[in-house]
Design an enzyme around this catalytic site. Structure first.
Site, PDB file in Angstrom:
ATOM      1  N   LYS A   9       0.814  -1.216   0.000  1.00 32.42           N
ATOM      2  CA  LYS A   9       0.000   0.000   0.000  1.00 32.42           C
ATOM      3  C   LYS A   9       0.853   1.275   0.000  1.00 32.42           C
ATOM      4  O   LYS A   9       2.065   1.231   0.262  1.00 32.42           O
ATOM      5  CB  LYS A   9      -0.950  -0.043   1.201  1.00 32.42           C
ATOM      6  CG  LYS A   9      -2.025  -1.140   1.090  1.00 32.42           C
ATOM      7  CD  LYS A   9      -3.013  -1.082   2.258  1.00 32.42           C
ATOM      8  CE  LYS A   9      -4.120  -2.117   2.092  1.00 32.42           C
ATOM      9  NZ  LYS A   9      -5.115  -2.056   3.216  1.00 32.42           N
ATOM     10  N   TYR A  49     -12.389  -1.737  -4.049  1.00 27.58           N
ATOM     11  CA  TYR A  49     -12.936  -1.834  -2.692  1.00 27.58           C
ATOM     12  C   TYR A  49     -14.460  -1.690  -2.667  1.00 27.58           C
ATOM     13  O   TYR A  49     -15.029  -1.371  -1.619  1.00 27.58           O
ATOM     14  CB  TYR A  49     -12.286  -0.795  -1.782  1.00 27.58           C
ATOM     15  CG  TYR A  49     -10.903  -1.196  -1.286  1.00 27.58           C
ATOM     16  CD1 TYR A  49     -10.724  -2.318  -0.481  1.00 27.58           C
ATOM     17  CD2 TYR A  49      -9.769  -0.446  -1.622  1.00 27.58           C
ATOM     18  CE1 TYR A  49      -9.467  -2.691  -0.014  1.00 27.58           C
ATOM     19  CE2 TYR A  49      -8.508  -0.805  -1.152  1.00 27.58           C
ATOM     20  CZ  TYR A  49      -8.364  -1.929  -0.347  1.00 27.58           C
ATOM     21  OH  TYR A  49      -7.122  -2.296   0.120  1.00 27.58           O
ATOM     22  N   PHE A  57     -15.350   3.718   6.871  1.00 25.14           N
ATOM     23  CA  PHE A  57     -13.960   3.986   6.478  1.00 25.14           C
ATOM     24  C   PHE A  57     -13.745   3.981   4.961  1.00 25.14           C
ATOM     25  O   PHE A  57     -12.623   4.158   4.488  1.00 25.14           O
ATOM     26  CB  PHE A  57     -13.013   2.976   7.143  1.00 25.14           C
ATOM     27  CG  PHE A  57     -13.278   1.529   6.804  1.00 25.14           C
ATOM     28  CD1 PHE A  57     -12.782   0.965   5.630  1.00 25.14           C
ATOM     29  CD2 PHE A  57     -14.006   0.714   7.660  1.00 25.14           C
ATOM     30  CE1 PHE A  57     -13.019  -0.366   5.313  1.00 25.14           C
ATOM     31  CE2 PHE A  57     -14.242  -0.631   7.351  1.00 25.14           C
ATOM     32  CZ  PHE A  57     -13.747  -1.169   6.172  1.00 25.14           C
ATOM     33  N   ARG A  85      -2.212 -14.051   4.169  1.00 26.69           N
ATOM     34  CA  ARG A  85      -2.894 -13.334   5.264  1.00 26.69           C
ATOM     35  C   ARG A  85      -2.158 -13.559   6.590  1.00 26.69           C
ATOM     36  O   ARG A  85      -2.082 -12.650   7.413  1.00 26.69           O
ATOM     37  CB  ARG A  85      -4.369 -13.742   5.348  1.00 26.69           C
ATOM     38  CG  ARG A  85      -5.179 -13.203   4.149  1.00 26.69           C
ATOM     39  CD  ARG A  85      -6.671 -13.278   4.362  1.00 26.69           C
ATOM     40  NE  ARG A  85      -7.142 -12.366   5.378  1.00 26.69           N
ATOM     41  CZ  ARG A  85      -7.519 -11.104   5.164  1.00 26.69           C
ATOM     42  NH1 ARG A  85      -7.475 -10.590   3.935  1.00 26.69           N
ATOM     43  NH2 ARG A  85      -7.943 -10.354   6.147  1.00 26.69           N
ATOM     44  N   THR A  91      -5.496  -7.110  10.504  1.00 28.39           N
ATOM     45  CA  THR A  91      -5.810  -5.822   9.869  1.00 28.39           C
ATOM     46  C   THR A  91      -5.303  -4.651  10.712  1.00 28.39           C
ATOM     47  O   THR A  91      -4.715  -3.708  10.180  1.00 28.39           O
ATOM     48  CB  THR A  91      -7.342  -5.696   9.680  1.00 28.39           C
ATOM     49  OG1 THR A  91      -7.814  -6.845   8.974  1.00 28.39           O
ATOM     50  CG2 THR A  91      -7.692  -4.436   8.916  1.00 28.39           C
ATOM     51  N   ARG A 102       2.338  -6.331   8.870  1.00 25.67           N
ATOM     52  CA  ARG A 102       1.633  -5.210   9.489  1.00 25.67           C
ATOM     53  C   ARG A 102       2.241  -4.826  10.837  1.00 25.67           C
ATOM     54  O   ARG A 102       2.263  -3.650  11.189  1.00 25.67           O
ATOM     55  CB  ARG A 102       0.149  -5.532   9.579  1.00 25.67           C
ATOM     56  CG  ARG A 102      -0.519  -5.350   8.191  1.00 25.67           C
ATOM     57  CD  ARG A 102      -1.836  -6.042   8.091  1.00 25.67           C
ATOM     58  NE  ARG A 102      -2.620  -5.586   6.932  1.00 25.67           N
ATOM     59  CZ  ARG A 102      -3.754  -6.174   6.562  1.00 25.67           C
ATOM     60  NH1 ARG A 102      -4.232  -7.201   7.233  1.00 25.67           N
ATOM     61  NH2 ARG A 102      -4.422  -5.705   5.504  1.00 25.67           N
ATOM     62  N   ASN A 112      -2.236   0.345   6.730  1.00 24.39           N
ATOM     63  CA  ASN A 112      -1.726  -0.930   7.240  1.00 24.39           C
ATOM     64  C   ASN A 112      -0.863  -1.710   6.253  1.00 24.39           C
ATOM     65  O   ASN A 112      -0.800  -2.933   6.302  1.00 24.39           O
ATOM     66  CB  ASN A 112      -2.870  -1.771   7.790  1.00 24.39           C
ATOM     67  CG  ASN A 112      -3.887  -2.131   6.731  1.00 24.39           C
ATOM     68  OD1 ASN A 112      -3.755  -1.722   5.584  1.00 24.39           O
ATOM     69  ND2 ASN A 112      -4.884  -2.906   7.109  1.00 24.39           N
ATOM     70  N   HIS A 115      -2.277  -5.392   1.381  1.00 22.78           N
ATOM     71  CA  HIS A 115      -3.571  -6.014   1.110  1.00 22.78           C
ATOM     72  C   HIS A 115      -3.343  -7.472   0.765  1.00 22.78           C
ATOM     73  O   HIS A 115      -2.348  -7.819   0.141  1.00 22.78           O
ATOM     74  CB  HIS A 115      -4.269  -5.338  -0.081  1.00 22.78           C
ATOM     75  CG  HIS A 115      -5.444  -6.144  -0.596  1.00 22.78           C
ATOM     76  ND1 HIS A 115      -6.681  -6.084  -0.026  1.00 22.78           N
ATOM     77  CD2 HIS A 115      -5.522  -7.084  -1.588  1.00 22.78           C
ATOM     78  CE1 HIS A 115      -7.497  -6.940  -0.651  1.00 22.78           C
ATOM     79  NE2 HIS A 115      -6.816  -7.543  -1.610  1.00 22.78           N
ATOM     80  N   GLU A 126      -9.698 -10.397  -8.018  1.00 28.23           N
ATOM     81  CA  GLU A 126      -8.752  -9.294  -7.818  1.00 28.23           C
ATOM     82  C   GLU A 126      -7.564  -9.385  -8.774  1.00 28.23           C
ATOM     83  O   GLU A 126      -7.093  -8.363  -9.292  1.00 28.23           O
ATOM     84  CB  GLU A 126      -8.286  -9.277  -6.358  1.00 28.23           C
ATOM     85  CG  GLU A 126      -9.420  -8.891  -5.404  1.00 28.23           C
ATOM     86  CD  GLU A 126      -9.077  -8.985  -3.924  1.00 28.23           C
ATOM     87  OE1 GLU A 126      -9.962  -8.718  -3.102  1.00 28.23           O
ATOM     88  OE2 GLU A 126      -7.910  -9.330  -3.589  1.00 28.23           O
TER      89      GLU A 126
HETATM   90  P1  ADP Z   1      -8.113  -6.704   5.400  1.00 32.83           P
HETATM   91  O1  ADP Z   1      -7.300  -5.752   4.554  1.00 32.83           O
HETATM   92  O2  ADP Z   1      -7.316  -7.230   6.560  1.00 32.83           O
HETATM   93  O3  ADP Z   1      -8.753  -7.807   4.594  1.00 32.83           O
HETATM   94  P2  ADP Z   1     -10.745  -5.433   5.520  1.00 32.83           P
HETATM   95  O4  ADP Z   1     -11.047  -6.159   4.258  1.00 32.83           O
HETATM   96  O5  ADP Z   1     -11.701  -5.575   6.647  1.00 32.83           O
HETATM   97  O6  ADP Z   1      -9.293  -5.831   6.073  1.00 32.83           O
HETATM   98  O7  ADP Z   1     -10.606  -3.871   5.223  1.00 32.83           O
HETATM   99  C1  ADP Z   1      -9.974  -3.418   4.042  1.00 32.83           C
HETATM  100  C2  ADP Z   1      -9.049  -2.273   4.398  1.00 32.83           C
HETATM  101  O8  ADP Z   1      -9.833  -1.158   4.858  1.00 32.83           O
HETATM  102  C3  ADP Z   1      -8.072  -2.541   5.547  1.00 32.83           C
HETATM  103  O9  ADP Z   1      -6.913  -3.240   5.158  1.00 32.83           O
HETATM  104  C4  ADP Z   1      -7.756  -1.142   6.018  1.00 32.83           C
HETATM  105  O10 ADP Z   1      -6.822  -0.481   5.162  1.00 32.83           O
HETATM  106  C5  ADP Z   1      -9.118  -0.448   5.865  1.00 32.83           C
HETATM  107  N1  ADP Z   1      -9.890  -0.520   7.109  1.00 32.83           N
HETATM  108  C6  ADP Z   1     -10.541  -1.597   7.612  1.00 32.83           C
HETATM  109  N2  ADP Z   1     -11.160  -1.318   8.782  1.00 32.83           N
HETATM  110  C7  ADP Z   1     -10.894   0.000   9.024  1.00 32.83           C
HETATM  111  C8  ADP Z   1     -11.241   0.907  10.080  1.00 32.83           C
HETATM  112  N3  ADP Z   1     -11.986   0.515  11.109  1.00 32.83           N
HETATM  113  N4  ADP Z   1     -10.797   2.186   9.987  1.00 32.83           N
HETATM  114  C9  ADP Z   1     -10.044   2.601   8.941  1.00 32.83           C
HETATM  115  N5  ADP Z   1      -9.677   1.790   7.909  1.00 32.83           N
HETATM  116  C10 ADP Z   1     -10.086   0.516   7.957  1.00 32.83           C
HETATM  117 MG    MG Z   2     -10.180  -7.659   3.116  1.00 38.77          MG
END
Ligand code: ADP
Ligand code: MG
Length: 137
Positions: A9, A49, A57, A85, A91, A102, A112, A115, A126
């Protein structure tokens, strides 16, 4: 063998952590099938997304993902989705295990560092979103 889709990212690219993350990818036995640096447009980030549209968010996430270039990767190994993962960590970096991407490189739940696809089905979607079939041979 199967495949997953990864993004280094904008925060991690800007902080000079491409090498550290690619090193973890290779150390963990992934074959890099394709890799490209790209500055995502708003449209590309919104489409990628779309599943999160409507969440609190979402707008912040789209702005973040378009602020500067990312690195897009197609990765292959046994159990690729779950293994990537695991290597990325939780996350929220506060909950990420020691040594994960992370824990090492993320600064917040939003910014973070990486992805990873969450299922084989989404990995295929994807990968096809960002790579041509001819790049994935
Ligand atoms: P992951 O990337 O671990 O699969 P998610 O799919 O739940 O997590 O969320 C996608 C992305 O959205 C996260 O990697 C993070 O960058 C952002 N994100 C998720 N939850 C939050 C939150 N509560 N506040 C801000 N950004 C968030
Ligand atoms: Mg995700």
């Amino acid at each position: 063998m199967n495949r997953t889709f990864a993004i280094i990212k904008p925060d991690a690219v800007a902080a000079g952590n491409i090498g550290g993350i690619v090193n973890l990818i290779e150390k963990n036995g992934f074959k890099i099938i394709a890799m490209r640096m790209q500055h995502l447009t708003r449209k590309e980030a919104e489409g990628f997304y779309a599943v999160h549209k409507g969440k609190g968010f979402y707008d912040e996430l789209v702005v973040f993902m378009t602020e500067s270039p990312v690195v897009l990767l197609a990765l292959e190994r046994e159990d690729a989705v779950a293994k990537w993962r695991e290597v990325m960590g939780a996350t929220n970096p506060a909950n990420a295990a020691a040594g994960t991407v992370r824990k090492l490189y993320a600064s917040s739940i939003g910014r973070n560092a990486a992805h990873g696809s969450d299922s084989d089905e989404n990995a295929a979607i994807e990968l096809a979103y960002f790579f041509r079939t001819s790049e994935l041979n």
